[in-house]
Structures are given as structure tokens and as C-alpha cells.
Design a protein around this motif. Structure first.
Motif, short mmCIF file in Angstrom:
data_model
loop_
_atom_site.label_atom_id
_atom_site.label_comp_id
_atom_site.label_asym_id
_atom_site.label_seq_id
_atom_site.Cartn_x
_atom_site.Cartn_y
_atom_site.Cartn_z
N UNK A 217 -5.06 2.60 -5.14
CA UNK A 217 -4.86 1.81 -5.74
C UNK A 217 -3.36 1.17 -5.09
N UNK A 218 -2.54 -0.04 -5.61
CA UNK A 218 -1.88 -0.87 -4.31
C UNK A 218 -1.08 0.13 -4.50
N UNK A 219 -0.25 1.03 -4.64
CA UNK A 219 0.74 2.34 -4.27
C UNK A 219 0.64 3.05 -3.29
N UNK A 220 -1.05 3.36 -3.44
CA UNK A 220 -1.48 4.13 -1.97
C UNK A 220 -1.56 3.76 -1.31
N UNK A 221 -2.82 2.05 -1.05
CA UNK A 221 -2.32 1.73 0.09
C UNK A 221 -1.59 0.90 -0.26
N UNK B 203 1.31 -7.55 -5.65
CA UNK B 203 -0.13 -6.77 -4.76
C UNK B 203 0.00 -6.81 -2.90
N UNK B 204 -1.09 -5.61 -3.41
CA UNK B 204 -0.52 -5.10 -1.66
C UNK B 204 -0.62 -5.88 -0.45
N UNK B 205 -1.07 -6.63 -0.78
CA UNK B 205 -1.97 -7.67 0.47
C UNK B 205 -0.18 -8.84 0.84
N UNK B 206 0.88 -8.62 -0.70
CA UNK B 206 1.80 -9.90 -0.87
C UNK B 206 2.99 -8.60 0.21
N UNK B 207 2.85 -7.59 -0.26
CA UNK B 207 3.94 -6.79 -0.01
C UNK B 207 3.44 -6.41 1.57
N UNK B 208 2.27 -6.21 2.32
CA UNK B 208 2.01 -5.67 3.94
C UNK B 208 1.78 -7.43 4.65
N UNK B 209 2.23 -8.01 3.65
CA UNK B 209 1.82 -9.67 4.70
C UNK B 209 3.79 -10.60 4.95
N UNK B 210 4.36 -9.16 3.77
CA UNK B 210 6.18 -9.51 4.98
C UNK B 210 6.59 -10.16 5.91
N UNK B 211 6.65 -11.42 6.56
CA UNK B 211 7.31 -11.57 7.82
C UNK B 211 8.10 -10.18 7.91
N UNK B 212 9.01 -9.87 7.27
CA UNK B 212 10.06 -8.66 7.78
C UNK B 212 9.29 -7.60 9.01
N UNK C 292 11.31 3.28 5.76
CA UNK C 292 11.11 3.76 4.42
C UNK C 292 12.03 2.90 2.89
N UNK C 293 12.44 1.83 3.85
CA UNK C 293 13.26 1.50 3.26
C UNK C 293 12.32 0.21 2.07
N UNK C 294 10.81 -0.47 2.97
CA UNK C 294 9.56 -0.71 3.22
C UNK C 294 9.69 -0.12 1.81
N UNK C 295 9.03 1.37 1.97
CA UNK C 295 8.12 2.16 1.73
C UNK C 295 8.80 1.69 -0.10
N UNK C 296 10.36 1.87 0.08
CA UNK C 296 10.95 1.92 -2.10
C UNK C 296 11.40 0.16 -2.08
N UNK C 297 10.71 -0.13 -1.69
CA UNK C 297 11.29 -1.83 -1.91
C UNK C 297 10.13 -1.89 -2.40
N UNK C 298 9.33 -2.33 -1.50
CA UNK C 298 7.66 -2.24 -1.52
C UNK C 298 7.11 -1.44 -3.10
N UNK C 299 7.53 -0.25 -3.12
CA UNK C 299 7.06 0.41 -4.57
C UNK C 299 7.42 -0.11 -5.94
N UNK C 300 8.77 -0.72 -5.67
CA UNK C 300 9.32 -1.40 -6.57
C UNK C 300 8.32 -2.96 -7.11
N UNK C 301 8.48 -3.37 -5.89
CA UNK C 301 8.10 -4.51 -6.53
C UNK C 301 6.20 -4.46 -6.63
N UNK D 83 5.34 -1.74 -8.18
CA UNK D 83 5.01 -1.75 -9.85
C UNK D 83 5.54 -2.75 -11.10
N UNK D 84 6.39 -3.78 -10.38
CA UNK D 84 6.86 -4.95 -11.03
C UNK D 84 5.69 -6.16 -10.92
#
Length: 593
Positions: A487-491, A545-554, A530-539, A541-542
Motif C-alpha cells: 500500500x502507499x502507506x507501507x511504501x 500518492x507515495x510518488x508525490x510524497x517521496x518526490x518532495x524537494x524538501x 519523523x515529521x516527514x513520516x507524520x505529515x506524509x501519512x496525513x497526506x 490518508x487524504x
């Protein structure tokens, strides 16, 4: 010399010599063997026969040669002049011996452990008429620019100071005279003390270790901390980085004095240590690290019996500085070689072997060494505490942790930094396996970290460790059915765990900035991941996709965060946090799956 017991050799077996005519000697007395004056120690008595382990090469000895007792146990000399020295396993100064006989040190050489001619400036801190007792500091000597040597009243002495004065003295000059409390007369106090190496130095009380020994190594300080006054073991196969870790701890840990024991290590490795340590710079003072370091070198080609003694020599010296009120760390590299010396001597004594040929008392001998560590109230009338932290490397064959030495060590120590050859081959240093290692001090140290660093320290650390454990489980699934099945969350879990491994646990000891990380910076790096994990999880869940979150410039900024200089860490943390919130927020607004 004629009044001392003289026996004669009746048997020679490698470093073991058996002599008769020794009825009046005591166990653990030091003896001189043959006319070559080889130094040895009595380790077993049967009637008038003494079994002696000889600390020098015994080739050429023959039956009938004399054995003479000194009447004293194997002891270390403790006085100004000990700091910055390089000794062998029985505290003979290597540099002085080389100056006397050249690079090939001959056997039977007799040399004082400490210089009797050197003059030191003694500053008295007591006055005539004052009452003193064992452990009281009566004066100081500035031994190096980093170490103030505190001269203490020897054990067993108490009374009234009759005379004491500041001035220039050698270590054998009388610096004070004490009228003994028990009426036995006047006792002359000099700066030189001697202490039997197999006897632990006394203290008032042993306290529970609660404060961490900050090392600047992220994997250690955050996940597997060692307490000041605690014990730790570093087992690992050849090439996994045991020596590099001990170098890092010697250089960066928050201790005043370092005692490094090279016990039975390969000659080339010990040569590297002897070359590198004098060149290391103490980061806190800018002075050479050797100004607060004592090295004990006992390579694998040196007589095996001296290897057994080197551990006790080192810990006795460390206890002496602990009694002054210093924080001392002792590095033993490695206790496996020391145990091999025990095994060889046990075999020559024809004792009943235990597992893999080691003597049955292996565990108790190891415990005796590690139990001499601790956080203690020192002897003396002042309220002084001292710390001795013991860290031992273990070199099990092939990295096999079922080895008797590794198993006996793990039953004693409270911190286990398990080194993994697979991590080392992948150039992940320090190669501490986060799934195998542990620290039994974590609960107490988490309390200290929550109070002194950040109230969320323990929860952040626990969440990070949970992600690393879940990553191991998910990788098993990936091997079976592929990454796309997750799943996206596991990735996202896998991405965050990879960031913890590469951006936090991996640390370059040769990089000027990355070699040391303050605890506050460690917290900021980990909390950013861990902030990346907490906020990415929220995103996700809303609807992102994992590709969008994993590709963030930050994420590039998070990866480079450990290379930020300490002065700029807080500013960079705030900038990255704001950037992360803004970038994740943009994905939450428009992110359909």
C-alpha cells in the motif's frame, strides 16, 4: 636478595614455569625467573611447588635455574608522569625501553614504570594541623595542559598533617608527613603510590548510572546509549569497524581521561593506533588527545601471559583517576584475545576445560573486570564522585555471537553494539545492527533526555525504531511479491526507514562536521525525518500518492541536514520544517489517488 625465597625451575611449558622450594611465597607474588631476570607471577601453589606465568619469552630456560620472589604482588605505579605514556601489558614504558635497547626489546630488561628523576611542581591544598583520611586530596600537580593530577592520601592512612609544603619534587620525595591516627607514628607521604592490579580500588558507595555518556555518534546516543559508569560490548567480525568506533569514542565521548588497552591485537593494527592517537586532536581543547590518554600496547606476538595482565593494569590505572573525581573511560580491544591467553594458561596448568577449551572461570574473570566500572562516591572527606565507563571489543571467530567469550560478555554488560559485516561491506558505518543491538540503560537515559533535551525525545526515538523494525518485515514481503503489492502507506514506511538509515544512522567519521553530532542536533535530524513520516501519512490518508510524497524537494534538504554546521542547525531546522509543511500541504489540497 639473600633473604628472599629462592626456588629452582623443575618444569617449563611455554610461558608456564613450575618451580619448587617456594613454600614461603604467596599466590600472585611477582618473581624473577632465572639469571636472565624474567618477570613472572605465581598463579598456583601446590605444597612447595609454584606455577608461574612468565611475562617474557622463556626460550632457552632450563631446569635447575633459580627463581627469586620479590615478596610483592603485580602492581602498577601511580604518580605524575603516567599520563600520555605508552606502556606494555605490565606497565613498562615502551619508549624508554626502546631508547635503552633499540626496537628489538630484549627480555629481562628492568626499568621503572615512571620516571624517578623528573621534577614536578606540587601545590599543597592542605595545611599542617588538618585531619586527613584515605582518599583526601592533599595537593595537585599540573601534569599536562589537560590533566590536573590530584595527589591523594593512600588507602589505610589517616591522621593529622604534621608538615606539608608546595614546591618542586620528584615522585619519590616526601611532600607531606602525617601523624597516624592509630598511634603507629609518623607516615611520610610521597606522590608515588603502588596498587596491586588484581585488587579493585576501594570507594565509599557505588551509585546507579543515570546520565548518558555523550559520544556524538548518532546510532549510539539515540538508540543504544551507554550511561556514565556503565559497561558496553562491541562484538563484531574482522573489518566491521570495532577499532574505528573505539577511536571515535576516545576522541568524542564526554570523559576526562581515556585508557586504551590494545590487548593481543595484530601488530599492524596496534601500530596504527600508536601512530594515530598521538596525532588526534582533542576537539574540546585543540590540544593533542594524548595529553589525556594512556595507551597499553600488548600485541598478539608478545608473550601471552602479559596479555592476561594488561586488562588489570589498565583498569587499575583507570580506577586511580576515577578516585580523583574524574570521568574515565577504558577501551579494551579486545577481550577475546585476553580470553585466549586465559585458555592457553589454563591448558598448560592442565585444568579441566570448559566450552571450546576456555576455562570454567572465564565468566567470573570477565565479570570481575567489568564490575570494576561504575559511578562511585570516592573515598575522602569531601563529597566527590568519580566515573569509570568500561567498553570492551569482542572478536568472535567469523562474528559468531554464540562464541563463549561473546556470550559470557553479554551476560555481564548492559549495552550491546552488535557490528554487522554486511553493513560494513555496504560501507554503512558505524556498522551497528539496529535490529540486534540493545541498551539496558535506555529507560533511565530517556528520562534524562526528556528533561534535558526535549520532552518528546523518547517518543520520537521509539517511533523511529518501530519504523526500522517494520521495514525489516516489509522487505520480506517485497522479496516475495514485489514492491508494487504494498500500500502507499507501507511504501511511505519504507521511504522513511531508508531515510533514518541513510540520513541518520550512517555517519562519516572522516568528515569534519559529520564525525560528531551534538545531542540537540541528533534530536532535530531525527524529528525532521519523523515529521516527514507524520505529515506524509496525513497526506496519503487524504488521497496523495507515495510518488508525490517521496518526490518532495524538501527531502534533499533533509538528507543534507546532518552536514549542517552546529551553529546553523536550529535555523536550518526551522526552514526545513516550514518547507516540509508547505510542500506536503500542497499535495493534500490537490492530491487525488
Amino acid at each position: 636478595m639473600d633473604t628472599k625465597t629462592r626456588g629452582r625451575i623443575i618444569k617449563i611449558s611455554g610461558p608456564l614455569v613450575v618451580a619448587d622450594g617456594m613454600r614461603d611465597t604467596k599466590l600472585f607474588d611477582v618473581v624473577r625467573v632465572s639469571d636472565a631476570n624474567l618477570i613472572g607471577e605465581i598463579i598456583e601453589m601446590h605444597g612447595d611447588r609454584a606455577s608461574i606465568q612468565v611475562y617474557e619469552e622463556t626460550a632457552g630456560l632450563g631446569p635447575g635455574e633459580p627463581v627469586t620472589t620479590t615478596g610483592y604482588p603485580l602492581s602498577v605505579e601511580l604518580a605524575p608522569g603516567i599520563m600520555s605514556q605508552i606502556f606494555d601489558g605490565i606497565q613498562r614504558p615502551l619508549e624508554k625501553m626502546v631508547a635503552m635497547v633499540g626496537n628489538n626489546i630484549t627480555r629481562g630488561i628492568q626499568v621503572d614504570s615512571l620516571d624517578r628523576e623528573a621534577v614536578w611542581e606540587f601545590k599543597a591544598v592542605r595545611s599542617p594541623g588538618e585531619y586527613v583520611t584515605a582518599g583526601d586530596i592533599i595537593g595537585t600537580v599540573q601534569e599536562t595542559t589537560l590533566v590536573e593530577h590530584r595527589i591523594m592520601i593512600p588507602d589505610g592512612v589517616s591522621g593529622t598533617v604534621i608538615s606539608i609544603e608546595s614546591g618542586d619534587f620528584t615522585i619519590t620525595d616526601t611532600v607531606a608527613v602525617v601523624e597516624a591516627e592509630d598511634g603507629t607514628g609518623r607516615i611520610e607521604i610521597m606522590m608515588l603510590q603502588k596498587w596491586p592490579v588484581r585488587l579493585g580500588r576501594p570507594y565509599k558507595e557505588k551509585l546507579s548510572p543515570k546520565k548518558p555518556m555523550i559520544t556524538g555518534q548518532r546510532a549510539i546516543d539515540t538508540f543504544f546509549p551507554v550511561a556514565l559508569g556503565g559497561t558496553a560490548a562491541v562484538p563484531g567480525p574482522f573489518g566491521s569497524g570495532k577499532t574505528v568506533i573505539q577511536h571515535q569514542l576516545a576522541k568524542w565521548s564526554e570523559t576526562d581521561i581515556v585508557v586504551y588497552i590494545g590487548c593481543g591485537e595484530r601488530g599492524n593494527e596496534m601500530t596504527d593506533v600508536l601512530r594515530e592517537f598521538p596525532e588526534l586532536i582533542d576537539p574540546k581543547s585543540g590540544e593533542p588527545l594524548m595529553k589525556r590518554t594512556i595507551l597499553i600496547a600488548n600485541t598478539s606476538d608478545m608473550p601471552v601471559a602479559a596479555r592476561e595482565a594488561s586488562i588489570y593494569t589498565g583498569i587499575s590505572i583507570a580506577e586511580y583517576f576515577r578516585d580523583m573525581g574524574y570521568s574515565v573511560s577504558i577501551m579494551a580491544d579486545s577481550t577475546s584475545r585476553w580470553a585466549e591467553a586465559l585458555r592457553e594458561m589454563s591448558g598448560r596448568l592442565e585444568e579441566m576445560p570448559g566450552e571450546e577449551g576456555y576455562p570454567a572461570y572465564l565468566g567470573s574473570r570477565l565479570a570481575h573486570f567489568y564490575e570494576r566500572a561504575g559511578y562511585v562516591k570516592c573515598l575522602g572527606q569531601d563529597d566527590r564522585t568519580g566515573v569509570l565507563t568500561a567498553i570492551g571489543a569482542v572478536s568472535p571467530p567469523g562474528g559468531d555471537l554464540s562464541d563463549p567469550v561473546a556470550q559470557a560478555t553479554l551476560r555481564i554488560v548492559k549495552v550491546f553494539w552488535g557490528l554487522d559485516s554486511k553493513l560494513a561491506y555496504r560501507r554503512h558505518f558505524p556498522a551497528i545492527n539496529w535490529l540486534q543491538s540493545y541498551s539496558l540503560y535506555s529507560d533511565q537515559i530517556d528520562v534524562w533526555m526528556n528533561e534535558n533535551i526535549d520532552s518528546t525525545w523518547s517518543s520520537i526515538k521509539d517511533d523511529a525504531m518501530r519504523l526500522l523494525q517494520e521495514e525489516a518485515e516489509l522487505e520480506e514481503i517485497v522479496k516475495l511479491v514485489g514492491l508494487d503489492s504494498l500500500s502507499h502507506l507501507d511504501r511511505l514506511k519504507l521511504e522513511t526507514a531508508r531515510s533514518i538509515r541513510e540520513d541518520f544512522l550512517h555517519q562519516n567519521s572522516f568528515d569534519d562536521i559529520d564525525t560528531y553530532t551534538s545531542v540537540s542536533k541528533q534530536f532535530m535530524i531525527l524529528s525532521m525525518i519523523l515529521m516527514f513520516w507524520y505529515e506524509g501519512r496525513k497526506a496519503i490518508e487524504s488521497g496523495a500518492t507515495i510518488r508525490e510524497i517521496a518526490g518532495l524537494p524538501v527531502r534533499d534538504g533533509i538528507a543534507r541536514f546532518k552536514g549542517v554546521h552546529e551553529e546553523k542547525v536550529e535555523q536550518e531546522y526551522k526552514r526545513l520544517a516550514a518547507q516540509l509543511m508547505q510542500e506536503v500541504g500542497s499535495k493534500m489540497k490537490g492530491g487525488a489517488n
